[in-house]
Scaffold this active site. Structure first.
Site, PDB file in Angstrom:
ATOM      1  N   ASP A  70       0.760  -1.134   0.100  1.00 33.70           N
ATOM      2  CA  ASP A  70      -0.069   0.269   0.005  1.00 33.70           C
ATOM      3  C   ASP A  70       0.662   1.450   0.033  1.00 33.70           C
ATOM      4  O   ASP A  70       0.230   2.322  -0.440  1.00 33.70           O
ATOM      5  CB  ASP A  70      -0.955  -0.135   1.555  1.00 33.70           C
ATOM      6  N   ASP A 480       3.830   1.154  13.216  1.00 31.72           N
ATOM      7  CA  ASP A 480       3.202  -0.392  13.423  1.00 31.72           C
ATOM      8  C   ASP A 480       4.014  -1.362  14.163  1.00 31.72           C
ATOM      9  O   ASP A 480       3.140  -2.235  14.610  1.00 31.72           O
ATOM     10  CB  ASP A 480       2.574  -0.618  11.941  1.00 31.72           C
TER      11      ASP A 480
END
Length: 881
Positions: A70, A480
């Site tokens: 992404d 993350d």
């Protein structure tokens, strides 16, 4: 990836890019030596670390596969090494959004051709429009067709697809589903030009959150996928029947039976759901559809699987679970092309206790699951998981049943069975690519083994970097997955930082005079936002937050490790003596300031906020605003104090519509001087001084003399050398940079989705020892393992057939037919004309007598692809077998 997928962190990183147009050049900038030094660029290995929403296998060539990410570009599978090779590292600063890949298509007629639809955000966060990239050499080089609208590789719904598709009968025809109400687009000239299919009736209407004023969740997710029925066409003629999925819960699937001239809503279709995927089994005449009530990749509370009979128009609900019993949507969907009655699907949004994978061998009539409950909460798994190659995938967790570690996955929207091998399956998760090579064990009742199949794919967003003068060479702060302590750049670290595990680490620092003392801060849904280490980041313990802290912010350690200054989100700047058990508010400095420490004076700390520089000489208790003027007015700034020199500060940052560049202070921030030869700069870092130099080497991600790149200066910024090149740009590199204090020329570069890049110089003045020349006999086996029009792949095995061990090696040969090496793995290489030289990397330098090392490469050829007949190991001629 975890649920909080790089939104605030990454978007904050991108903020400096959103101002748009090119800046005016500095008036008297000096010339820069562009690519005057040759660098070797690699990733500090983490393996994965981000969401992989798409995996695409070529339908006519074995072992040809691609993956899209992404925010981190696209990759091609290298079968010989079982690794991925990056394809979009050439994307530069101005086109940073093109590192987000919303769709991929591999040409089944001409497998050398591959296409990528790129663009990261459809709202204002990405100032540029999307594009379709096309390659005729499997992604080694690209041409670009700009689009008149944006694409959203990191937008909601990015796991649906594929939105880009090639007509399997007439490969000059491609379709692209657009978001934002832009409709369906078509190219009839192999992706060179594009026009809207005006006859397509429905541009979609679904948005995750129509009330979102940022435009992120309120954008229409548009056209989700395009699928051809290859049985309705012949070679060279356009396929007649095409299915298109639309983000519209009442009108999700359309069909054309006249090669896209007209379109009709498919009669009798289910309503109330979004069709994430549409996969056609032309042999049996079934279109399979995976439905969810949300667009994903995080959300989804209900789902269905349906089968449409293309000949009769009959619809069959083939859901493996009753709708009322789902708490997730379906998305991952694949057909076994060797046995088309075999279908698999994923419960992509089943976060707890785990994702689920379903398998049917009778076209969806009956299903089995990857795992089942025996007696709750106990589970019986059809699989075993081996994450020894990426042990951090356990997250250091010790969950209670029914949760397990490592998890089978989450955000599992990409699922593909190899069309040539029923035993091989790959699927993407929020953190990696998993796969198996004995999948059919599922049907025989024995277990199959799932392993990471992700080496070479690096997808972390890097927020901060540190290279201490002793201990581990690299400490990282990542979005993350927190961050890692790298003791060996070529190996995957065993675990991310734990105790606590931050979802994202936003800042870290070490004590310059005592590098065993390290501090990091980050984001966590609940729990402390600061942690300390007294053993160079190997082990951690949590600190205590001041009242009101909501996020990590920035942190600084005193030079001797005796105290810390922290500027967290949600609270003002604070300071503490010792390891943060008690914090006091700093005075004289605004909330949200960036903080750093002097690297010599343990009582001196610095801050910056909105054009003002602040100095504390009492350990962070009080700050005073400096009289320095002319600094950037915004907060897109990074600054650092030079190790070993009290009060020597370098500051980079700004924006194109204001002050922008690189400044230096030699008086502790009382005044700053702007370097006239740097037009723009976004990061600054220091590394070991060049041989013969007394001042440390400077590194920056900058624009100098009109060129954007990574630059190095060995003379305090008087002159600069660009050390990257146009093939190695990695999109946006504005978060962090640091040199290595122990290795001259080594630099670590933060990327927004391509992981940690590090470069080593070939400068003869480098700080590493030259490779020793091995002695004794040698044997070489050279084998071409794959060959296609204009390209080939080869494996080389080098054997020490002498009696003495090697502590390094360099193998040379010449190509007689003009071949060129394009990518090489398990070694480093250079090529000058026909001559190729391959050298060991760190982990395979030592070769005992009788032992071998192997490496592989891809290359180009024209006319003849003859094998080399002579190989030299230093001055020794090797035996060729």
């Amino acid at each position: 990836m975890r649920r909080t997928r790089i939104l605030t962190a990454v978007l904050a990183l991108a903020a400096g890019l959103l101002a748009g147009g090119p800046p005016a050049l500095a008036a008297d900038s000096e010339k820069v030596a562009v690519s005057a030094d040759t660098y070797t660029w690699k990733n500090a290995r983490i393996d994965g670390g981000g969401f992989v929403p798409g995996i695409v296998f070529n339908r006519t060539e074995k072992d040809l596969a691609y993956a899209r990410t992404d925010i981190g570009g696209a990759y091609r599978w290298v079968e010989a090494s079982k690794t991925w090779t990056p394809l979009l590292d050439h994307v530069g600063w101005d086109d940073w959004g093109h590192t987000g890949v919303v769709s991929l298509a591999s040409d089944s007629v001409d497998p050398d051709k591959v296409y990528a639809a790129v663009g990261t955000y459809t709202n204002s966060w990405d100032p540029g429009n999307g594009a379709v990239l096309r390659s005729s050499d499997r992604g080694a080089s690209w041409q670009k067709a700009d689009l008149p609208f944006k694409l959203g590789g990191n937008m909601p719904g990015r796991g649906m697809g594929e939105r880009l598709a090639i007509d399997p009968n007439r490969n000059s025809v491609l379709y692209l589903g657009a978001p934002s109400g832009k409709g369906l687009w078509r190219s009839t000239d192999s992706g060179v030009t594009w026009s809207q299919v005006t006859s397509f009736p429905n541009p979609g209407n679904y948005a995750q959150d129509p009330g979102d004023t940022s435009g992120y969740a309120s954008d229409n997710q548009g056209i989700a996928w395009v699928t051809f029925d290859e049985s309705t066409g012949t070679a060279g003629n356009a396929t007649r029947t095409i299915y298109v999925g639309v983000a519209d819960k009442d009108n999700a699937v359309y069909r054309s039976t006249d090669a896209g001239a007209s379109w009709q809503r498919l009669a009798g279709q289910p309503t109330g759901y979004l069709a994430h995927k549409g996969v056609l089994d032309a042999e049996n005449g079934y279109l399979y559809l995976a439905y969810s009530d949300k667009g994903g990749p995080y959300d989804g509370g209900k789902g269905l699987l349906w089968r449409y009979a293309t000949a009769t128009g009959d619809w069959t609900d083939i859901s493996p679970v009753a709708e009322a019993d789902t708490y997730y949507g379906f998305s991952g969907l694949t057909v076994d092309r060797q046995n088309p009655g075999t279908v698999m699907a994923t419960a992509y949004s089943s976060w707890w206790p785990d994702t689920q994978i379903f398998r049917s061998t009778d076209s969806g009539g009956t299903w089995t699951r990857a795992w089942d409950y025996t007696s709750y909460p106990n589970r019986s798994n059809r699989y075993t998981m081996d994450v020894s190659s990426s042990p951090w995938l356990t997250w250091g967790a010790n969950p209670s049943p029914p949760e397990q570690t490592p998890k089978l996955g989450w955000m599992t929207e990409a699922l593909e069975i190899d069309p040539f091998d029923s035993d091989r399956m790959m699927y993407g998760t929020g953190a990696t690519i998993y796969g198996t090579e004995n999948l059919t064990n599922w049907d025989s009742g024995s277990t199959f083994t799932i392993k990471p199949m992700v080496q070479g794919l690096e997808e972390t967003a890097v927020l901060d970097l540190a290279s201490p003068p002793s201990g581990a060479p690299l400490l990282s702060a990542l979005g993350d997955i927190g961050g890692f302590r790298h003791t060996d750049l070529t190996k995957v670290p065993p675990m991310m930082y734990t105790q606590p595990n931050f979802t994202s680490t936003t800042s870290l620092d070490f004590a310059e005079a005592n590098p065993n003392t390290v501090v990091r801060v980050g984001n966590l849904d609940s729990g402390p936002h600061i942690a300390f280490s007294t053993d160079n980041g190997a082990n951690w313990f949590a600190g205590t937050d001041p009242s009101g802290v909501s996020g990590g912010g920035t942190v600084a350690a005193a030079a001797d490790g005796s105290r810390f200054v922290w500027s967290p989100e949600g609270a003002g700047v604070h300071y503490a003596t010792g390891f943060g058990s008690s914090w006091a508010a700093s005075s004289g400095i605004p909330t949200g300031a960036i903080v750093e420490s002097d690297r010599v004076d343990s009582n001196t700390f610095y801050g910056f906020k909105s054009g003002k520089f602040y100095v504390s000489t009492d350990g962070g208790a009080t700050f005073t605003a400096s009289a320095a003027s002319g600094l950037p007015s915004g907060d897109s700034v990074r600054f650092k104090a030079l190790p070993g020199a009290e009060g020597d500060i370098w500051l980079a940052g700004g924006a194109p519509d204001g002050a922008y560049g690189l400044w230096r202070s030699t008086d502790g921030g009382a005044s700053f001087t702007k370097l006239s030869n740097v037009e723009q700069a976004d990061t600054v870092g220091f590394g070991k001084a060049a041989p013969g130099a007394s001042y440390q080497t400077l590194y920056t991600s900058a624009k100098i003399d009109g060129v954007r790149g990574i630059f190095r200066s060995t003379d305090q910024g008087a002159t600069w050398t660009r050390i990257n090149d146009d093939a190695h740009q990695w999109g946006w590199t504005g978060a962090a940079i640091t040199g290595d204090p122990r290795v001259y020329g080594r630099v670590y570069v933060a990327t927004n989705g391509r992981g940690i890049i590090y470069g080593d110089t070939s400068d003869s003045g480098g700080g590493t020892d030259p490779t020793p020349t091995p002695t004794g006999a040698c044997t070489v086996t050279y084998k071409v393992t794959n060959q296609w029009s204009g390209g080939f792949q080869a494996d080389v095995q080098l054997t020490n057939s002498g009696s003495s061990g090697w502590s390094g090696w360099s193998l040379g040969w010449s190509f007689a037919d003009g071949q060129k090496v394009s990518q090489l793995w398990n070694a480093d290489f250079t090529q000058s004309g026909a001559a190729v030289t391959v050298q060991n990397v760190g982990w395979n330098a030592n070769v005992a007598p009788g032992s071998s090392v192997s490496f592989g490469f891809t290359g180009s050829w024209s006319g003849v692809n003859g094998k080399p007949t002579a190989f030299q190991l230093g001055e020794t001629s090797c035996t060729v077998t």
